[in-house]
Design an enzyme around this catalytic site. Structure first.
Site, mmCIF file in Angstrom:
data_model
loop_
_atom_site.group_PDB
_atom_site.id
_atom_site.type_symbol
_atom_site.label_atom_id
_atom_site.label_comp_id
_atom_site.label_asym_id
_atom_site.label_seq_id
_atom_site.Cartn_x
_atom_site.Cartn_y
_atom_site.Cartn_z
ATOM 1 N N HIS A 77 0.832 -1.204 0.000
ATOM 2 C CA HIS A 77 0.000 0.000 0.000
ATOM 3 C C HIS A 77 0.865 1.252 0.000
ATOM 4 C CE1 HIS A 77 -3.586 -2.319 1.915
ATOM 5 N NE2 HIS A 77 -3.522 -2.488 0.627
ATOM 6 N N GLU A 82 -0.695 -23.333 -17.567
ATOM 7 C CA GLU A 82 0.444 -23.161 -16.662
ATOM 8 C C GLU A 82 0.789 -24.459 -15.940
ATOM 9 O OE1 GLU A 82 -0.739 -20.074 -13.939
ATOM 10 O OE2 GLU A 82 -2.791 -20.798 -13.852
ATOM 11 N N CYS A 128 1.272 -14.492 -21.205
ATOM 12 C CA CYS A 128 1.081 -13.403 -20.245
ATOM 13 C C CYS A 128 2.064 -13.480 -19.076
ATOM 14 C CB CYS A 128 -0.349 -13.393 -19.707
ATOM 15 S SG CYS A 128 -0.797 -14.859 -18.759
#
Length: 565
Positions: free
Chosen positions: A189, A430, A501
């Site tokens: 964050h 994957e 990706c």
């Protein structure tokens, strides 16, 4: 001059004098109370919660930050409003007869340690959030609420062990342009806030607090992670040149924004970008990406102590689709498990990478899965959406997932709730078993997306997070490439698109190899888009070393990669 190397979080080059800020955790001595004092301590707790919420709301209002950044502080509010926290504090007061300060300290220390013990950086950020909230509550009780930044000059560079979101805000308000930490991560964050506020930030600087002294002249490279103490005149001169060259370089790359990724021999490559968080949306629009090839949704589950509702998810997905104005967005359903472990999940597994993760977790938790699928179906009316399932093992996995999709469509129809009927659904390739059965999968799927990170991990049997055997994690291993080519061939024979990706698609050294092998769709890190496009536009595929599925050996692969150096 001393040089340290860290992880560049937020770009820019800054110079300034160091201001070392040592951790000042409020220590609490366990103190007993009498039964008669319980009600008074509970009233103090309720008042502290109210004050902290009011203080947090004031921070948000004063800064006028966007909705995504507000969510960071909303998480803090959720922590103090959590009924479990209130129950724990009440139990400590009643059963243990300890002071409110002691109860708060024990609870938040336990929660921080719980999350800190996980390897996943997103979880470790939750530990930081709990530490931050716990310390803020203790500060409210003692009357010492704000971080003392009065002694920090705006051109100084604060040096800390770690940093919390509220500290980032305090530095921003004080005009601080750069800070550095010994710990931290690019997905925290604090990192998100630093980026949005334009503050230069480097993390993971080993032995930082032992090496830097107050007043040291620092040169900080937030892009590369370079950190110099008392830089010599030559280094300062070199960096002035780097800043000038970078300015020219960025101007050159900016000229590629509206140009195709087309090779010199006229082969057009489809370039999408991966998206981790909604905060990246403005940048993605700025760089004019063709589409989003992978939008990871784990942040919805890892950054909050509450499960995201269907409405919460619908709003986020809809916003992304609307703002991309018709460009294709591929959203991956929750990929929890492995090193991404949400607080509502059961105890961590002994072998999490081989356990209940990805679509396996979704299928074992159909209620959670249906909530996400319904949100996606509803959001699909606002743009061009594709949905893909992670960790698909074979066709049976895909069919089970699609059964739930069809159930969701029926429930939405029965409730007269609008949803998109034309959404494409695909599989992440994957797992070796998925690649080896891609012929069957391709007959049912609308598209394939190859996740090279996990495909490599499972093919060469190397935990990609294990530093001791990192040298064995070889994405260009012939076994991995053969599985990728098998996937491509079966996708083409079934007339469905096949994209890459994984991180391999963002590594410049692999781009020529992937294109020469026949891949034409890549989804890359958005910060790498222009560089990948520039490289593609410089290639003449017909002139590259001749490599194909017929001569895919370790020697030929290494020869090809060396030919491109």
């Amino acid at each position: 001059m001393i040089k340290l190397c860290g992880v560049g979080i937020s770009g820019g080059v800054c110079t300034g004098k160091a201001k070392v800020i040592y951790p000042k955790q409020k220590s609490v001595i366990k103190k007993s109370i009498s039964p008669e004092a319980i009600n008074g301590e509970w009233d103090r707790f309720v008042s502290t919660v109210d004050n902290l919420i009011a203080d947090t709301n004031k921070i948000v209002d004063d800064l006028n930050i966007d909705e995504n950044d507000k969510a960071i502080f909303s998480a803090h509010i959720m922590i103090v409003q959590d009924p479990e926290l209130h129950n724990k504090i009440k139990k400590c007061l009643n059963d243990e007869l300890i002071s409110l300060e002691s109860a708060i300290y024990e609870h938040f220390s336990y929660m921080a340690k719980y999350f800190r013990d996980f390897d996943d950086e997103m979880f470790q950020q939750r530990a930081t959030d709990y530490e931050d909230v716990g310390q803020r509550m203790l500060s409210h009780l003692s009357g010492d609420v704000n971080l003392d930044v009065k002694s920090i000059e705006p051109d100084a560079i604060p040096i800390l062990s770690s940093i919390t979101p509220s500290q980032v805000i305090a530095f921003f308000n004080a005009g601080v342009k750069c800070f550095c930490t010994q710990h931290g991560s690019i997905t925290s964050h604090s990192a998100i806030l630093a980026k949005s506020m334009g503050i230069c930030y480097i993390a993971k600087l080993q032995d930082l607090l032992k090496t830097v002294k107050d007043g040291d002249l620092l040169l900080v490279d937030g892009k590369t992670g370079g950190f110099y103490i008392e830089p010599d005149s030559q280094t300062l001169t070199d960096y002035r040149r780097i800043v000038e060259a970078d300015s020219i370089r960025q101007s050159e790359l900016a000229n590629l924004i509206n140009k195709e990724a087309r090779t010199l021999d006229d082969v057009v490559i489809s370039l999408s970008v991966n998206m981790e968080l909604p905060e990246e949306l403005d940048y993605i629009k700025e760089i004019n990406a063709d589409s989003i090839g992978l939008f990871r949704t784990e942040f919805l589950y890892l950054e909050s102590d509450k499960l995201p509702s269907e409405e919460d998810q619908y709003k986020i997905y809809s916003k992304v689709l609307r703002e991309l104005q018709g460009n294709q967005v591929t959203i991956r359903t929750m990929d929890l498990g492995g090193d991404k472990f949400a607080g509502f999940q059961q105890e961590a597994e002994e072998n999490p990478y081989l356990g209940c993760r990805g679509v396996r977790f979704s299928l074992q938790n159909p209620g959670l899965f249906k909530t996400q699928i319904k949100a996606l179906l509803r959001a699909g009316v606002h743009g061009t959406l594709r949905v893909m399932f992670p960790m698909i093992n074979d066709l049976s996995d895909y069919k089970r997932a699609m059964k739930i999709v069809n159930d969701c469509k029926l429930e939405l129809s029965n409730g007269n709730i609008p949803y998109a009927e034309s959404i494409e659904f695909g599989a992440m390739i994957e797992v070796p078993s998925a690649a080896l059965t891609a012929d069957e999968l391709g007959s049912q799927c609308d598209f394939f997306s190859i996740g090279t990170n996990d495909l490599t991990q499972y093919t060469v049997a190397v935990d990609r997070n294990n530093e001791d055997i990192a040298h064995l994690f070889v994405s260009h291993h012939p076994a991995v490439l053969k599985l990728m080519l098998l996937t491509l061939e079966n996708g083409q024979s079934n007339d469905i698109s096949v994209s890459i990706c994984g991180e391999m698609a963002s590594e410049l050294k692999y781009i020529p190899l992937l294109l020469k092998l026949g891949f034409r769709e890549l989804s890359v890190n958005p910060r790498m888009l222009s560089e990948v496009k520039e490289l593609i536009r410089s290639l003449n595929l017909s002139e590259l070393y001749n490599i194909s599925s017929s001569n895919l050996t370790q020697n030929s692969i290494e020869t090809f990669l060396k030919s491109m150096e």
